[in-house]
Design an enzyme around this catalytic site. Sequence first.
Site, PDB file in Angstrom:
ATOM      1  N   HIS A   1      -0.816   3.566   4.815  1.00 23.76           N
ATOM      2  CA  HIS A   1      -1.804   4.390   4.112  1.00 23.76           C
ATOM      3  C   HIS A   1      -1.853   5.759   4.772  1.00 23.76           C
ATOM      4  O   HIS A   1      -1.673   5.895   5.985  1.00 23.76           O
ATOM      5  CB  HIS A   1      -3.186   3.725   4.182  1.00 23.76           C
ATOM      6  CG  HIS A   1      -4.209   4.302   3.248  1.00 23.76           C
ATOM      7  ND1 HIS A   1      -4.747   5.555   3.422  1.00 23.76           N
ATOM      8  CD2 HIS A   1      -4.802   3.793   2.137  1.00 23.76           C
ATOM      9  CE1 HIS A   1      -5.620   5.798   2.462  1.00 23.76           C
ATOM     10  NE2 HIS A   1      -5.670   4.754   1.664  1.00 23.76           N
TER      11      HIS A   1
ATOM     12  N   GLU B   1       0.813  -1.206   0.000  1.00 21.36           N
ATOM     13  CA  GLU B   1       0.000   0.000   0.000  1.00 21.36           C
ATOM     14  C   GLU B   1       0.860   1.275   0.000  1.00 21.36           C
ATOM     15  O   GLU B   1       1.735   1.443   0.841  1.00 21.36           O
ATOM     16  CB  GLU B   1      -0.924   0.002   1.229  1.00 21.36           C
ATOM     17  CG  GLU B   1      -1.696   1.281   1.454  1.00 21.36           C
ATOM     18  CD  GLU B   1      -2.673   1.591   0.326  1.00 21.36           C
ATOM     19  OE1 GLU B   1      -2.730   2.755  -0.093  1.00 21.36           O
ATOM     20  OE2 GLU B   1      -3.368   0.666  -0.129  1.00 21.36           O
TER      21      GLU B   1
ATOM     22  N   THR C   1      -6.056   3.090  -5.474  1.00 19.65           N
ATOM     23  CA  THR C   1      -5.862   1.644  -5.353  1.00 19.65           C
ATOM     24  C   THR C   1      -6.766   0.871  -6.305  1.00 19.65           C
ATOM     25  O   THR C   1      -6.355  -0.128  -6.901  1.00 19.65           O
ATOM     26  CB  THR C   1      -6.121   1.185  -3.911  1.00 19.65           C
ATOM     27  OG1 THR C   1      -5.172   1.817  -3.046  1.00 19.65           O
ATOM     28  CG2 THR C   1      -5.976  -0.327  -3.782  1.00 19.65           C
TER      29      THR C   1
ATOM     30  N   ASP D   1       1.086   0.083  -5.177  1.00 20.34           N
ATOM     31  CA  ASP D   1      -0.112   0.409  -5.963  1.00 20.34           C
ATOM     32  C   ASP D   1      -0.126   1.848  -6.478  1.00 20.34           C
ATOM     33  O   ASP D   1      -0.581   2.110  -7.589  1.00 20.34           O
ATOM     34  CB  ASP D   1      -1.383   0.118  -5.164  1.00 20.34           C
ATOM     35  CG  ASP D   1      -1.494   0.916  -3.872  1.00 20.34           C
ATOM     36  OD1 ASP D   1      -0.459   1.428  -3.395  1.00 20.34           O
ATOM     37  OD2 ASP D   1      -2.612   1.011  -3.323  1.00 20.34           O
ATOM     38  N   HIS D   2       0.382   2.786  -5.693  1.00 23.26           N
ATOM     39  CA  HIS D   2       0.371   4.184  -6.133  1.00 23.26           C
ATOM     40  C   HIS D   2       1.295   4.995  -5.232  1.00 23.26           C
ATOM     41  O   HIS D   2       1.875   4.475  -4.279  1.00 23.26           O
ATOM     42  CB  HIS D   2      -1.043   4.777  -6.119  1.00 23.26           C
ATOM     43  CG  HIS D   2      -1.764   4.620  -4.804  1.00 23.26           C
ATOM     44  ND1 HIS D   2      -1.451   5.354  -3.680  1.00 23.26           N
ATOM     45  CD2 HIS D   2      -2.778   3.796  -4.428  1.00 23.26           C
ATOM     46  CE1 HIS D   2      -2.236   5.008  -2.682  1.00 23.26           C
ATOM     47  NE2 HIS D   2      -3.051   4.064  -3.105  1.00 23.26           N
TER      48      HIS D   2
END
Length: 689
Positions: A421, A261, A305, A480-481
């Site tokens: 996150h 994440e 995501t 993911d990003h």
Amino acid sequence: MRLALRKIRDGLSTRIGFFTLTLFLFWMKTYIVYNTKFTLGVSDGMQEFLLALNPIPAGLLLFGIALYFRGRKSYWIMIVINLLQSLWLFANILYYREFSDFLSMSIIKSSGSVSNNLSLSISQIIHGTDFLVFLDVIILALLVIFKVIKPDLSPVKIWRPIIITVSSLVLFAINLGLAEKDRSQLLTRTFDNNYIVKYLGLDFFAGYSTYQAHQESATKANASKKDLDEILKKINKNRTSPNIEYYGKAKGKNVFIFHLESFQQFMIDYKVNGEEVTPNINKFYHDSNTLAFDNFFNQVGQGKTSDAETMLENSLYGLPSGSAMTSYGAGNTFQALPAMLDQRGYTTAAFHGDVGSFWNRDNTYKSWGYQYFFSKDYYKSKKDYNIGYGLKDKIFLKQSVKYIEQLPQPFYAKIITLTNHYPYELDKKNQSIAKTTTGDATVDGYVQTARYLDQSFEEFINYLKKAGLYDNSMIVVYGDHYGISNNHKKAIAQLLGKKKVTSYDLAMFQKVPFMIHLNGLKGGINHTYGGEIDVMPTLMDLLGIKDTGTVQLGQDLLSNNRSQTVAFRNGDFVSPVYSKIGSKVYNNNGEVVNSKLTSKESKEVEKQQDEVDSELNMSDKIITGDLLRFYNLEGFKKVDKSQYTYKKSVALKELKEAQKKKKTSLLTKNNGKSTEDMFSTDAPELKEK
């Protein structure tokens, strides 16, 4: 002096006077917000002029509505409209600060699927100065309430509001014409909402995104097989051949997709005060049996995501606004990798420590062919087990073991972590490294949650080795990003050891890790440029699944004849030779070279831009038109969503039945003895009594 003040008050008390004051205050605060709260990339005098101009047509139109009414009602209608405008500005300030984008209608429609646990994030995002957007509303209301301004009760002269309404439309037409002259095909070619707001304003963007949402519904209704046939011609023309050195190397192996994440590539081998932040991920990255890609970019848009997952398992981009999973996940036809593997004898499962409805996963995963989805309902939870968006990674991974061991092999398992996150907060007992000292509260905790993720990853890998799954599995690990958005330029510059960062630096900052580990695989660092859109075809070739007719927009990262132009969702791109960010072209040294390009080089850049635009447009048409419903892929059976249920009691019963039919699960091979004790964790929450 008193006489002058009285004349000013009397002038402002007229409907036109109050209208002019309201419009001026609205214009001023909007223009200030544009310049202080957003990063719109104004680069010349014309763009600056249009930025100052674009709030006025909308203000004339909206506040002009009140002029059709008489008396106090007219004044209060203006105040209420101004309040609504202020709320819209305020909401976009908060959203932009975290996502570097504006609130579209698609995002607002999907807010129910992503809104849980957002209170902590919002409290971190809000700045005291944000509330100043309401100051003029309060002032205007007080002026009317305390009768400093005395409402004009005379009859409405209808020609006045009509002139103002017409003037707003004429002024907007001029605004649009000048914008189109400065940025041709603004509304048809651009994929970046920043451009629309910069040239045409936030109010226009609200209307435009509403129109887009309506068009999405109409597009699906009007789509036909002919639309797909045109796209297939382009896809088949660009289809690559597999690398025979790697083709089929993972055939029949279990597949783990380990989702890091918000984890960025710059964290690989990154040190704070001489200490590695993520030593275990670093070790995995440099393993001789790990293929690692150091020029791999996240390509997400507003869907974050959900966009990453859409690309990863469908080789289709997210939408220019909103989330494809939320808007189309339940109703569209897909040819996703889980479904392909399901039809080849694999057990398919996704694991996530949050509620199943987040990003509409509980519906989308059925469309993608996931037999099982182990969401928060499947896990034991206590107050200190959770942080931010769900279960802490160490607790989540330890509890996932009891389900992993029940999956008949071979299986495809996606493990989605979430502790790393935003807002990157971690309770003290789980902190094991000092924060960075950029002075940016959003950024400085990032290394602490990244370290926690790294430790969680180590515990999971150790379990796979002890349980005997490590040697019989292809382990795919990816970020993911971005974790740190481009709005934190000063902090990013400090983290990267630079005085300041350019747009090119920020584009390079979008790299995320992508690693493929398999015993016996020829590993090393691969420098090819690629992105999340390329994951599915890469995994298909490694798994020995022939790609002769799939509708996917990525290319195998290991292919020798692939393109290395990486598209971003806003239409920018990067490549080994030239990168185009906004209107600037950069070479691979990060230098702006627009004026230095030869005619041939300029045409090559234009060709790359056309390819990027075409690719993004094709993806949007496939998703918004649900074009895969018209396509029968040879050897692939369309997914029947009704055969899947994620209700815990029913799904666990089905999983037991599956183990009896196919006696290949880890639990069955262990004669019913669980491997849960093989998962060792130092999670303090599990040691406390």
